[in-house]
Write an enzyme that holds these catalytic residues in place. Structure first.
Site, PDB file in Angstrom:
ATOM      1  N   LYS B  52      64.567  49.252 -42.669  1.00  0.00           N
ATOM      2  CA  LYS B  52      64.284  48.740 -43.926  1.00  0.00           C
ATOM      3  C   LYS B  52      65.221  48.533 -45.033  1.00  0.00           C
ATOM      4  CE  LYS B  52      60.412  49.966 -47.135  1.00  0.00           C
ATOM      5  NZ  LYS B  52      59.385  50.898 -47.413  1.00  0.00           N
ATOM      6  N   SER B 121      55.055  48.470 -47.778  1.00  0.00           N
ATOM      7  CA  SER B 121      56.375  47.699 -48.007  1.00  0.00           C
ATOM      8  C   SER B 121      57.153  47.670 -46.822  1.00  0.00           C
ATOM      9  CB  SER B 121      57.191  48.389 -49.097  1.00  0.00           C
ATOM     10  OG  SER B 121      57.465  49.815 -48.636  1.00  0.00           O
ATOM     11  N   SER B 145      53.059  52.757 -47.576  1.00  0.00           N
ATOM     12  CA  SER B 145      54.269  52.056 -47.040  1.00  0.00           C
ATOM     13  C   SER B 145      54.572  51.907 -45.784  1.00  0.00           C
ATOM     14  CB  SER B 145      55.425  52.002 -48.021  1.00  0.00           C
ATOM     15  OG  SER B 145      55.181  51.207 -49.241  1.00  0.00           O
TER      16      SER B 145
END
Lengths: 403, 403
Positions: B52, B121, B145
């Site tokens: 990420k 996210s 997330s």
């Protein structure tokens, strides 16, 4: 006393002591006066407090004891500063920290003997409280940065459980280990300040259970310190407490070593930018950052596993025990100002992230303070504070020669 | 499969899927090939993984989904990346994150239906695993997330207990809430990766005890999701587990609100510099930072007190229970790419800092994935993973129509 007069009294006392003690980086007399005028009230109404200079106060620089941060003005208050303002207290200024809260000392001297270190890294906060300038000061602990100066300066100290009080607005060394805390003249005052910050009320359990810990085998603990521990244990028993023995089978020594690994590894990453300018760093800090960079992540992970396993075991133990009682430092403040003493007796507990209260009152044959520390369960801080207050009363009776 | 061929397979699969899925910010094919050649071995030898783009990989930029961080190359690996490298795995590149891991989506689409959000996210990491490009990806969670994209994309997810895995090298939003984690195709693969990171071994308790949680009253949970929960509960009972009811007396709703307060307050302080350049921020992020700045520290402290009190209670509950089992999201991935869905069912647990495993396998009538989450005790992650693996096996039998 009104808030305004408490600030004036602090400024007067500061004027009398500061040349000798050197606890303050910066005093904001006008800001403190104005804040004392403005303050609406609250449990700490008008109480002036000192702020370790790694903790932000809006409008004042946060210099971290380093030329690399000179003149860097903070835009906002740290969480803890804002909480105390909300309770009516007033920041009087910034207190001396060692360089980035590691080992390189600032100019501060121990109010009990100016030839001795006040301890570090919360040097100025402990000394300012001990010198009677402020009844409250903010510190922080990554290794033994609050417990040790509290012990050396003969004041009460509180280290919050890791994660319980946000480090927002505090320049840290290690996310796994950093914890904010408070210093005050005695445990009762400390407990009032903790209550003002997070609502925790000190409560003395009807039947106190404590485990004695003589300190780790890594260092020889001073004879006067061990006496203080034993006498306090006996006084607790005489007052009806149950006392057991934590012993030290090498476990806390192993924790201390794991702590040193975590701290060096994380500090090297937290201060990676600063490490690029080694000409501005002290030898001890350069050495820490270099050592930390060379620690493999698998060593750091192994240290975290030690923490994880022992913490789970210790939490179970602390469910049936109110606190572990041990020496807060290996002995009284060492002579000299070139070093701040050894944090080894705090490393095990800081690795575990447990709350600690330093209880003042004992002294050695030369009149230098000897602090004891009580380590508790992170979910039972109120009880820890209550036991510490009770213990402080017993220490007072011992040292005043009462039966 | 050798490491080199696993990397080539990932690159091939990426070439086939990426135009449609858009999970990757940057692919480091050469770096991955070289690392696969070099890798000495280990439990994840040669396994390519996605990272990420708020998590540092040495030599690659960490852009956080924001123009404000464009081209900022990381000097060192994040702790978690380094741990996985040490286990033999190989970073393939950086995956799409929402802007600073908040709500503004990147370009990623859900592999199960490209007109639906992958969640956020950790959007790119979940989609890259779901699309079969990589068997492992790194994410993080501050609200929902990781759990939410895992649920939407039909993959397994693990959120570490807050504080257990250092956030060193991760651009965070909230020190109190941020936790790193992993995504993998199934719980068994997830458990192998967790073991490689910190040595935790999944262990299935001989007698499983689970509490069912229908979700908070704040949102209507989708009927198909509640069916999936009930069927899984019945399967657990049929396999010999004891199932209780956590219910929801409004408590988790109160936790979700306290979570939102802590997150906004801390994000406003973590991104204070970015807030000075609002022209580079999305509307949702600007709104969060503005709201956060206007939260008084006393409100934040009150939210932390809620966390403290409920966490202590929940830990006691989780000492006699292996996990709380509930929906991982209110329903399947919503239609559209302009938003990433609602994290409300993760907020309570993330406030408490507890470990979470998302179990994939269920689907709604349109074939969209429905994840369940198991929430456990932070000191018993091995047991949580074991219960999740067991649960995943039961879900597989349910969804494959076996008795």
């Amino acid at each position: 006393m009104t808030g305004a007069s408490a600030v004036e009294e602090a400024l007067n006392r500061l004027e009398k002591t500061e040349e000798e003690i050197r606890a303050w980086v910066r005093v904001d007399a006008e800001g403190a006066r104005a804040a004392a005028e403005r303050t609406a009230g609250g449990p700490l109404k008008g109480m002036p407090f000192g702020v370790k200079d790694i903790i932000d106060v809006a409008g004042l620089p946060t210099e971290c004891g380093s030329a690399l941060r000179r003149g860097r003005v903070a835009a906002a208050d740290a969480w803890l500063v804002d909480r105390l303002r909300g309770a009516g207290a007033v920041p009087l200024g910034k207190t001396v920290t060692t360089e980035f809260a590691y080992f390189q000392p600032g100019p501060t001297r121990n109010p009990h003997n100016v030839h001795h270190t006040p301890g570090g890294s919360s040097s100025g906060s402990a000394a300012a409280v001990a010198a009677g300038v402020v009844p409250l000061a903010l510190g922080s602990q990554t290794a033994g940065s609050l417990t040790r100066p509290a012990s050396y300066c003969g004041v009460a100290g509180y280290v919050a459980p890791v994660g319980a009080w946000p480090t927002t607005g505090i320049t840290g060394l290690s996310p796994t280990l950093d914890a904010p805390g408070l210093l005050a003249p005695d445990v009762a005052a400390l407990a009032r300040a903790v209550a003002a910050v997070d609502g925790t009320e000190a409560e003395t359990p009807p039947f106190i259970r404590v485990l004695l810990w003589p300190g780790t085998g890594l260092v020889g603990t001073d004879r006067a310190m061990l006496d203080a521990l034993e006498r306090t244990g006996r006084a607790l028993v005489a007052a009806g407490a149950a006392i057991g023995d934590l012993g030290d089978s090498g476990l806390t020594g192993r924790l201390a070593q794991a702590h040193a690994t975590v701290m060096a590894y994380e500090a090297a990453r937290a201060l990676a930018d600063e490490a690029e300018r080694p000409e501005y760093l002290s030898d001890p800090l350069r050495e820490l950052l270099c050592r930390g960079r060379n620690i493999a992540t698998r060593e750091h992970a192994a240290a975290l596993e030690v923490r994880h396993v022992v913490r789970a075991r210790m939490l179970r133990l602390l469910e049936n025990t109110d606190a572990v009682l041990g020496p807060a430092a290996p002995g009284p403040a060492p002579h000299g100002l070139a070093a701040t003493g050894d944090p080894v007796l705090s490393r095990p507990w800081q690795l575990l992230g447990l709350p600690v209260v330093t209880v003042p009152g004992h002294r050695d044959a030369h009149g230098m303070p000897l602090g004891l520390q009580l380590v508790g369960h992170p979910d039972r801080v109120g009880r820890l504070l209550g036991v510490a207050r009770h213990t402080e009363g017993l220490v007072r009776r011992i040292t005043e020669g009462a039966p």
